[in-house]
Design a protein around this motif. Structure first.
Motif, PDB file in Angstrom:
ATOM      1  N   CYS A 186      48.855  40.657  41.115  1.00  0.00           N
ATOM      2  CA  CYS A 186      48.988  40.902  39.674  1.00  0.00           C
ATOM      3  C   CYS A 186      50.264  40.248  39.138  1.00  0.00           C
ATOM      4  O   CYS A 186      51.285  40.908  38.926  1.00  0.00           O
ATOM      5  N   ALA A 187      50.179  38.962  38.876  1.00  0.00           N
ATOM      6  CA  ALA A 187      51.360  38.199  38.467  1.00  0.00           C
ATOM      7  C   ALA A 187      51.852  38.583  37.080  1.00  0.00           C
ATOM      8  O   ALA A 187      53.019  38.333  36.744  1.00  0.00           O
ATOM      9  N   THR A 188      50.996  39.163  36.261  1.00  0.00           N
ATOM     10  CA  THR A 188      51.413  39.526  34.900  1.00  0.00           C
ATOM     11  C   THR A 188      52.143  40.866  34.850  1.00  0.00           C
ATOM     12  O   THR A 188      52.590  41.282  33.785  1.00  0.00           O
ATOM     13  N   ILE A 189      52.281  41.536  35.997  1.00  0.00           N
ATOM     14  CA  ILE A 189      53.134  42.727  36.077  1.00  0.00           C
ATOM     15  C   ILE A 189      54.579  42.259  36.279  1.00  0.00           C
ATOM     16  O   ILE A 189      54.887  41.561  37.235  1.00  0.00           O
ATOM     17  N   VAL A 225      49.409  52.781  34.648  1.00  0.00           N
ATOM     18  CA  VAL A 225      49.540  53.875  35.606  1.00  0.00           C
ATOM     19  C   VAL A 225      48.474  53.690  36.683  1.00  0.00           C
ATOM     20  O   VAL A 225      47.280  53.592  36.373  1.00  0.00           O
ATOM     21  N   VAL A 226      48.909  53.634  37.946  1.00  0.00           N
ATOM     22  CA  VAL A 226      48.009  53.356  39.067  1.00  0.00           C
ATOM     23  C   VAL A 226      48.207  54.417  40.148  1.00  0.00           C
ATOM     24  O   VAL A 226      49.346  54.722  40.520  1.00  0.00           O
ATOM     25  N   ASN A 227      47.119  54.976  40.650  1.00  0.00           N
ATOM     26  CA  ASN A 227      47.227  55.916  41.766  1.00  0.00           C
ATOM     27  C   ASN A 227      47.780  55.223  43.009  1.00  0.00           C
ATOM     28  O   ASN A 227      47.428  54.068  43.286  1.00  0.00           O
ATOM     29  N   ASN A 228      48.590  55.943  43.764  1.00  0.00           N
ATOM     30  CA  ASN A 228      49.195  55.331  44.948  1.00  0.00           C
ATOM     31  C   ASN A 228      48.207  55.146  46.091  1.00  0.00           C
ATOM     32  O   ASN A 228      48.461  54.370  47.015  1.00  0.00           O
ATOM     33  N   ASP A 229      47.059  55.832  46.046  1.00  0.00           N
ATOM     34  CA  ASP A 229      46.062  55.673  47.110  1.00  0.00           C
ATOM     35  C   ASP A 229      44.995  54.656  46.707  1.00  0.00           C
ATOM     36  O   ASP A 229      43.814  54.794  47.032  1.00  0.00           O
ATOM     37  N   THR A 230      45.426  53.629  45.992  1.00  0.00           N
ATOM     38  CA  THR A 230      44.542  52.525  45.620  1.00  0.00           C
ATOM     39  C   THR A 230      45.169  51.207  46.051  1.00  0.00           C
ATOM     40  O   THR A 230      46.345  51.149  46.415  1.00  0.00           O
ATOM     41  N   TYR A 231      44.367  50.151  45.983  1.00  0.00           N
ATOM     42  CA  TYR A 231      44.886  48.797  46.160  1.00  0.00           C
ATOM     43  C   TYR A 231      44.002  47.843  45.373  1.00  0.00           C
ATOM     44  O   TYR A 231      42.891  48.210  44.946  1.00  0.00           O
ATOM     45  N   VAL A 232      44.482  46.640  45.154  1.00  0.00           N
ATOM     46  CA  VAL A 232      43.679  45.618  44.486  1.00  0.00           C
ATOM     47  C   VAL A 232      43.566  44.409  45.403  1.00  0.00           C
ATOM     48  O   VAL A 232      44.446  44.151  46.224  1.00  0.00           O
ATOM     49  N   THR A 281      53.306  55.462  53.087  1.00  0.00           N
ATOM     50  CA  THR A 281      52.537  54.334  53.620  1.00  0.00           C
ATOM     51  C   THR A 281      51.528  53.832  52.599  1.00  0.00           C
ATOM     52  O   THR A 281      51.409  52.620  52.360  1.00  0.00           O
ATOM     53  N   GLU A 282      50.780  54.755  51.992  1.00  0.00           N
ATOM     54  CA  GLU A 282      49.789  54.376  50.991  1.00  0.00           C
ATOM     55  C   GLU A 282      50.464  53.749  49.770  1.00  0.00           C
ATOM     56  O   GLU A 282      49.970  52.765  49.205  1.00  0.00           O
ATOM     57  N   THR A 283      51.596  54.327  49.376  1.00  0.00           N
ATOM     58  CA  THR A 283      52.301  53.810  48.205  1.00  0.00           C
ATOM     59  C   THR A 283      52.785  52.390  48.441  1.00  0.00           C
ATOM     60  O   THR A 283      52.653  51.519  47.574  1.00  0.00           O
ATOM     61  N   ILE A 284      53.362  52.132  49.599  1.00  0.00           N
ATOM     62  CA  ILE A 284      53.835  50.786  49.922  1.00  0.00           C
ATOM     63  C   ILE A 284      52.673  49.798  49.916  1.00  0.00           C
ATOM     64  O   ILE A 284      52.786  48.675  49.396  1.00  0.00           O
ATOM     65  N   SER A 285      51.527  50.197  50.485  1.00  0.00           N
ATOM     66  CA  SER A 285      50.349  49.334  50.490  1.00  0.00           C
ATOM     67  C   SER A 285      49.906  49.007  49.069  1.00  0.00           C
ATOM     68  O   SER A 285      49.561  47.858  48.750  1.00  0.00           O
ATOM     69  N   CYS A 286      49.915  50.000  48.201  1.00  0.00           N
ATOM     70  CA  CYS A 286      49.539  49.795  46.804  1.00  0.00           C
ATOM     71  C   CYS A 286      50.486  48.819  46.117  1.00  0.00           C
ATOM     72  O   CYS A 286      50.056  47.870  45.453  1.00  0.00           O
ATOM     73  N   VAL A 287      51.790  49.047  46.289  1.00  0.00           N
ATOM     74  CA  VAL A 287      52.785  48.169  45.669  1.00  0.00           C
ATOM     75  C   VAL A 287      52.617  46.736  46.162  1.00  0.00           C
ATOM     76  O   VAL A 287      52.640  45.782  45.368  1.00  0.00           O
ATOM     77  N   GLU A 288      52.431  46.561  47.455  1.00  0.00           N
ATOM     78  CA  GLU A 288      52.301  45.216  48.010  1.00  0.00           C
ATOM     79  C   GLU A 288      51.080  44.501  47.448  1.00  0.00           C
ATOM     80  O   GLU A 288      51.113  43.296  47.181  1.00  0.00           O
ATOM     81  N   SER A 289      49.992  45.237  47.247  1.00  0.00           N
ATOM     82  CA  SER A 289      48.794  44.593  46.696  1.00  0.00           C
ATOM     83  C   SER A 289      49.011  44.175  45.243  1.00  0.00           C
ATOM     84  O   SER A 289      48.552  43.106  44.821  1.00  0.00           O
ATOM     85  N   LEU A 290      49.741  44.983  44.475  1.00  0.00           N
ATOM     86  CA  LEU A 290      50.035  44.603  43.087  1.00  0.00           C
ATOM     87  C   LEU A 290      50.961  43.397  43.039  1.00  0.00           C
ATOM     88  O   LEU A 290      50.772  42.482  42.225  1.00  0.00           O
ATOM     89  N   ARG A 317      39.216  45.757  38.535  1.00  0.00           N
ATOM     90  CA  ARG A 317      38.660  46.576  39.621  1.00  0.00           C
ATOM     91  C   ARG A 317      39.754  46.993  40.595  1.00  0.00           C
ATOM     92  O   ARG A 317      40.539  46.165  41.038  1.00  0.00           O
ATOM     93  N   VAL A 318      39.784  48.281  40.903  1.00  0.00           N
ATOM     94  CA  VAL A 318      40.711  48.790  41.911  1.00  0.00           C
ATOM     95  C   VAL A 318      39.912  49.509  42.990  1.00  0.00           C
ATOM     96  O   VAL A 318      38.847  50.074  42.716  1.00  0.00           O
ATOM     97  N   PHE A 319      40.426  49.467  44.196  1.00  0.00           N
ATOM     98  CA  PHE A 319      39.781  50.132  45.329  1.00  0.00           C
ATOM     99  C   PHE A 319      40.543  51.413  45.640  1.00  0.00           C
ATOM    100  O   PHE A 319      41.775  51.426  45.670  1.00  0.00           O
ATOM    101  N   HIS A 320      39.790  52.472  45.899  1.00  0.00           N
ATOM    102  CA  HIS A 320      40.372  53.795  46.097  1.00  0.00           C
ATOM    103  C   HIS A 320      39.993  54.320  47.479  1.00  0.00           C
ATOM    104  O   HIS A 320      38.830  54.267  47.881  1.00  0.00           O
TER     105      HIS A 320
END
Length: 294
Positions: A26-29, A92-99, A13-22, A219-222
């Motif tokens: 983050c268009a340059t990814i 490299v981004v932790n999965n328990d973060t979002y932007v 769940t956390e990983t999916i949330s992180c991916v969706e926020s990127l 800035r990333v939120f954890h």
């Protein structure tokens, strides 16, 4: 190609949330690689079902056949990406973060200006919005400890105090670098299993003249806290083992032995009511001294 790596272990769940926020901000990814570190809890299946439903062409799921820790999981993704994606830069981004904004572009700009560096973000608490760290921390090797810069400060206060005081290392929570750098210095040392992997990596890179820098515009939120509140036998063993092994590599065996005694004393004082936990920390500290390093 710019590639983000996200390591998952029993937290779909956390990983999916992180991916969706990127994907949203983050268009340059250009591509996101999720590595499931042999979760064995249905995480990989849940993520695969989500991926099939959303049909994101720029997201790939890798299933690491073993849980070989933070370094091993990220190395698995790095090797795959180097072979299959022709990457230029990694994040490299932790999965328990979002932007909630484009946190990668400021890192990318810094790397394009100077690709012989690691760069990292301000890490903010998802609960309070205050700093968990100003990118990284300061090391106190003889004690086997580190202090996070700017912890619990406001962003404004941190920017007044910390620009002149770059951290000794960038947190692996948000760490960007060039693909060419990995070819020059190698990948992370998987023998740590947990703790100090990214610190060791950056210190090895210093031998090649590579620096580390915080980019305040990123800035990333954890979720939760970077400083673990719950102490376990597992934590004390692997945390202390990593600290003294790090010291042996960079400061020599005598320094590592002294630090093992001091770290054991600190652990015992902290856990004087829990001798089992204290003993785990002592074993870990001296195990790290005994481990081989190059």
């Amino acid at each position: 190609m710019n590639v983000a790596l996200i390591l998952n272990y029993k937290a779909a769940t956390e990983t999916i949330s992180c991916v969706e926020s990127l994907l949203e901000h983050c268009a340059t990814i250009d591509h996101i690689v999720v590595i499931d570190n042999d979760s064995q809890d249905g995480s990989a299946l849940a993520f695969q079902q989500w991926l099939e439903e959303k049909a994101y062409p720029k997201v790939t799921l890798l299933c690491n056949p073993e849980n070989n820790g933070y370094a091993g999981g990220n190395n698995y993704g790095l090797r795959w990406a180097m072979k299959n994606l022709q990457p230029e830069y990694f994040w490299v981004v932790n999965n328990d973060t979002y932007v909630d904004s484009d946190a990668f572009s400021p890192l990318l700009e810094a790397l394009r200006h100077n690709d012989r560096q690691f760069v990292g973000s301000l890490v903010l608490s998802a609960d309070t919005g205050r700093l968990e760290c100003y990118g990284g921390g300061k090391l106190y090797p003889i004690l086997g400890k580190a202090r996070l810069l700017g912890k619990n400060q406001s962003i404004e206060a941190s920017q007044r105090q910390n620009p002149q005081h770059e951290p000794d290392y960038i947190m692996g929570c948000s760490l960007a670098f060039s693909a060419a750098l990995t070819e020059e210095i190698g990948l992370m040392d998987e023998d740590y299993f947990m703790y100090f992997e990214e610190v060791d990596w950056q210190y090895r890179a210093k031998r090649f003249g590579i620096t580390s820098k915080v980019i305040p515009g990123s800035r990333v939120f954890h979720y939760g806290s970077l400083s673990l509140g719950s102490r376990s036998a597992f934590y004390h063993y692997y945390r202390n083992r990593a600290a003294t092994r790090f010291n042996k590599r960079f400061y020599g065996p005598v320094f590592a032995i002294v630090s093992a005694f001091l770290l054991s004393a600190v652990t015992t004082i902290k856990e004087y009511r829990n001798p089992t936990l204290a003993w785990s920390g002592i074993k870990g500290a001296f195990k790290g001294v005994a481990m081989s390093v190059e």
